[in-house]
Design a protein around this motif. Structure first.
Motif, PDB file in Angstrom:
ATOM      1  N   UNK A   1       0.791  -1.253   0.100  1.00 31.79           N
ATOM      2  CA  UNK A   1       0.130   0.015   0.034  1.00 31.79           C
ATOM      3  C   UNK A   1       0.878   1.365  -0.075  1.00 31.79           C
ATOM      4  N   UNK A   2       0.277   2.111   0.273  1.00 36.37           N
ATOM      5  CA  UNK A   2       0.954   3.503   0.130  1.00 36.37           C
ATOM      6  C   UNK A   2       1.672   3.856   1.475  1.00 36.37           C
ATOM      7  N   UNK A   3       2.749   4.712   1.434  1.00 38.47           N
ATOM      8  CA  UNK A   3       3.361   4.858   2.722  1.00 38.47           C
ATOM      9  C   UNK A   3       2.795   5.396   3.993  1.00 38.47           C
ATOM     10  N   UNK A   4       1.493   5.721   3.904  1.00 42.96           N
ATOM     11  CA  UNK A   4       0.672   6.279   4.878  1.00 42.96           C
ATOM     12  C   UNK A   4      -0.171   5.098   5.444  1.00 42.96           C
ATOM     13  N   UNK A   5      -0.320   3.861   4.813  1.00 45.64           N
ATOM     14  CA  UNK A   5      -0.941   2.759   5.110  1.00 45.64           C
ATOM     15  C   UNK A   5      -0.210   1.961   6.082  1.00 45.64           C
ATOM     16  N   UNK A   6      -0.692   0.836   6.949  1.00 42.49           N
ATOM     17  CA  UNK A   6      -0.032  -0.160   7.364  1.00 42.49           C
ATOM     18  C   UNK A   6      -1.015  -1.428   7.210  1.00 42.49           C
ATOM     19  N   UNK A   7      -0.558  -2.005   6.100  1.00 41.58           N
ATOM     20  CA  UNK A   7      -1.064  -3.329   5.741  1.00 41.58           C
ATOM     21  C   UNK A   7      -0.764  -4.527   6.424  1.00 41.58           C
ATOM     22  N   UNK A   8      -1.799  -5.128   7.271  1.00 43.05           N
ATOM     23  CA  UNK A   8      -1.228  -6.003   8.309  1.00 43.05           C
ATOM     24  C   UNK A   8      -1.743  -7.557   7.221  1.00 43.05           C
ATOM     25  N   UNK A   9      -2.639  -7.579   6.482  1.00 43.33           N
ATOM     26  CA  UNK A   9      -2.800  -8.840   5.723  1.00 43.33           C
ATOM     27  C   UNK A   9      -3.928  -8.338   4.301  1.00 43.33           C
ATOM     28  N   UNK A  10      -3.623  -9.319   3.242  1.00 46.73           N
ATOM     29  CA  UNK A  10      -4.736  -9.272   2.277  1.00 46.73           C
ATOM     30  C   UNK A  10      -5.147 -10.933   1.962  1.00 46.73           C
ATOM     31  N   UNK A  11      -6.532 -10.592   1.360  1.00 47.45           N
ATOM     32  CA  UNK A  11      -7.064 -11.656   0.777  1.00 47.45           C
ATOM     33  C   UNK A  11      -7.398 -11.625  -0.663  1.00 47.45           C
ATOM     34  N   UNK A  12      -6.757 -12.391  -1.414  1.00 48.80           N
ATOM     35  CA  UNK A  12      -7.031 -12.327  -2.954  1.00 48.80           C
ATOM     36  C   UNK A  12      -7.965 -13.268  -3.438  1.00 48.80           C
ATOM     37  N   UNK A  13      -9.036 -13.098  -4.137  1.00 51.82           N
ATOM     38  CA  UNK A  13      -9.909 -13.936  -4.610  1.00 51.82           C
ATOM     39  C   UNK A  13     -10.024 -13.626  -6.029  1.00 51.82           C
ATOM     40  N   UNK A  14      -9.716 -14.869  -6.993  1.00 52.96           N
ATOM     41  CA  UNK A  14      -9.802 -14.521  -8.514  1.00 52.96           C
ATOM     42  C   UNK A  14     -11.542 -14.521  -8.490  1.00 52.96           C
ATOM     43  N   UNK A  15     -11.796 -13.689  -9.802  1.00 50.49           N
ATOM     44  CA  UNK A  15     -13.194 -13.357 -10.117  1.00 50.49           C
ATOM     45  C   UNK A  15     -13.353 -13.764 -11.462  1.00 50.49           C
ATOM     46  N   UNK A  16     -14.339 -14.114 -11.933  1.00 52.07           N
ATOM     47  CA  UNK A  16     -14.746 -14.521 -13.429  1.00 52.07           C
ATOM     48  C   UNK A  16     -15.360 -13.436 -13.919  1.00 52.07           C
ATOM     49  N   UNK A  17     -15.660 -12.313 -13.216  1.00 51.30           N
ATOM     50  CA  UNK A  17     -16.403 -11.132 -13.784  1.00 51.30           C
ATOM     51  C   UNK A  17     -15.197 -10.064 -13.908  1.00 51.30           C
ATOM     52  N   UNK A  18     -15.465  -9.063 -14.846  1.00 49.55           N
ATOM     53  CA  UNK A  18     -14.508  -8.135 -15.086  1.00 49.55           C
ATOM     54  C   UNK A  18     -15.147  -6.903 -15.090  1.00 49.55           C
ATOM     55  N   UNK A  19     -14.583  -5.915 -14.303  1.00 50.07           N
ATOM     56  CA  UNK A  19     -15.404  -4.451 -14.021  1.00 50.07           C
ATOM     57  C   UNK A  19     -15.479  -3.800 -15.454  1.00 50.07           C
ATOM     58  N   UNK A  20     -16.513  -2.844 -15.595  1.00 51.48           N
ATOM     59  CA  UNK A  20     -16.401  -1.878 -16.660  1.00 51.48           C
ATOM     60  C   UNK A  20     -15.152  -1.073 -16.655  1.00 51.48           C
ATOM     61  N   UNK A  21     -15.054  -0.159 -17.830  1.00 57.07           N
ATOM     62  CA  UNK A  21     -13.965   0.607 -17.851  1.00 57.07           C
ATOM     63  C   UNK A  21     -13.771   1.524 -16.837  1.00 57.07           C
ATOM     64  N   UNK A  22     -12.633   2.013 -16.544  1.00 57.69           N
ATOM     65  CA  UNK A  22     -12.401   3.030 -15.563  1.00 57.69           C
ATOM     66  C   UNK A  22     -11.866   2.563 -14.314  1.00 57.69           C
TER      67      UNK A  22
END
Length: 90
Positions: free
Chosen positions: A65-86
């Motif tokens: 993350x950015x310097x201002x954050x303190x990330x303790x953990x992340x969860x990553x889940x694959x998705x079959x859907x795709x977001x629209x543009x932007x």
């Protein structure tokens, strides 16, 4: 190579520190699409999609993350859907 799509939950000190703003800037730099939303439990949800190499770069960035954050953990889940543009934030 194809595209990948993931929904990522980031935990730690990630709200009120510009996490969504910097996530959006990084995603736009990498030409990814998706969103970054604050969730009621204090975590941030990031949905990213795009070319494999750029998505993998973004996943690595989200682990820190950015310097201002303190990330303790992340969860990553694959998705079959795709977001629209932007790339959007709430």
């Amino acid at each position: 190579m194809g595209e990948q799509s993931f929904v990522v939950r980031i935990y730690g000190v990630v709200q009120g520190v510009g996490f969504r703003y910097f996530t959006r800037e990084q995603a736009l730099r990498l030409k990814l699409r998706g969103h970054a939303y604050n969730l009621p439990d204090g975590s941030v949800e990031v949905w990213i999609a795009g070319p494999r190499e750029q998505v993998q770069s973004m996943l690595s960035w989200l682990e820190r993350g950015p310097r201002t954050a303190q990330v303790s953990r992340i969860e990553i889940m694959a998705s079959d859907e795709f977001p629209p543009s932007g790339f959007h934030t709430n």
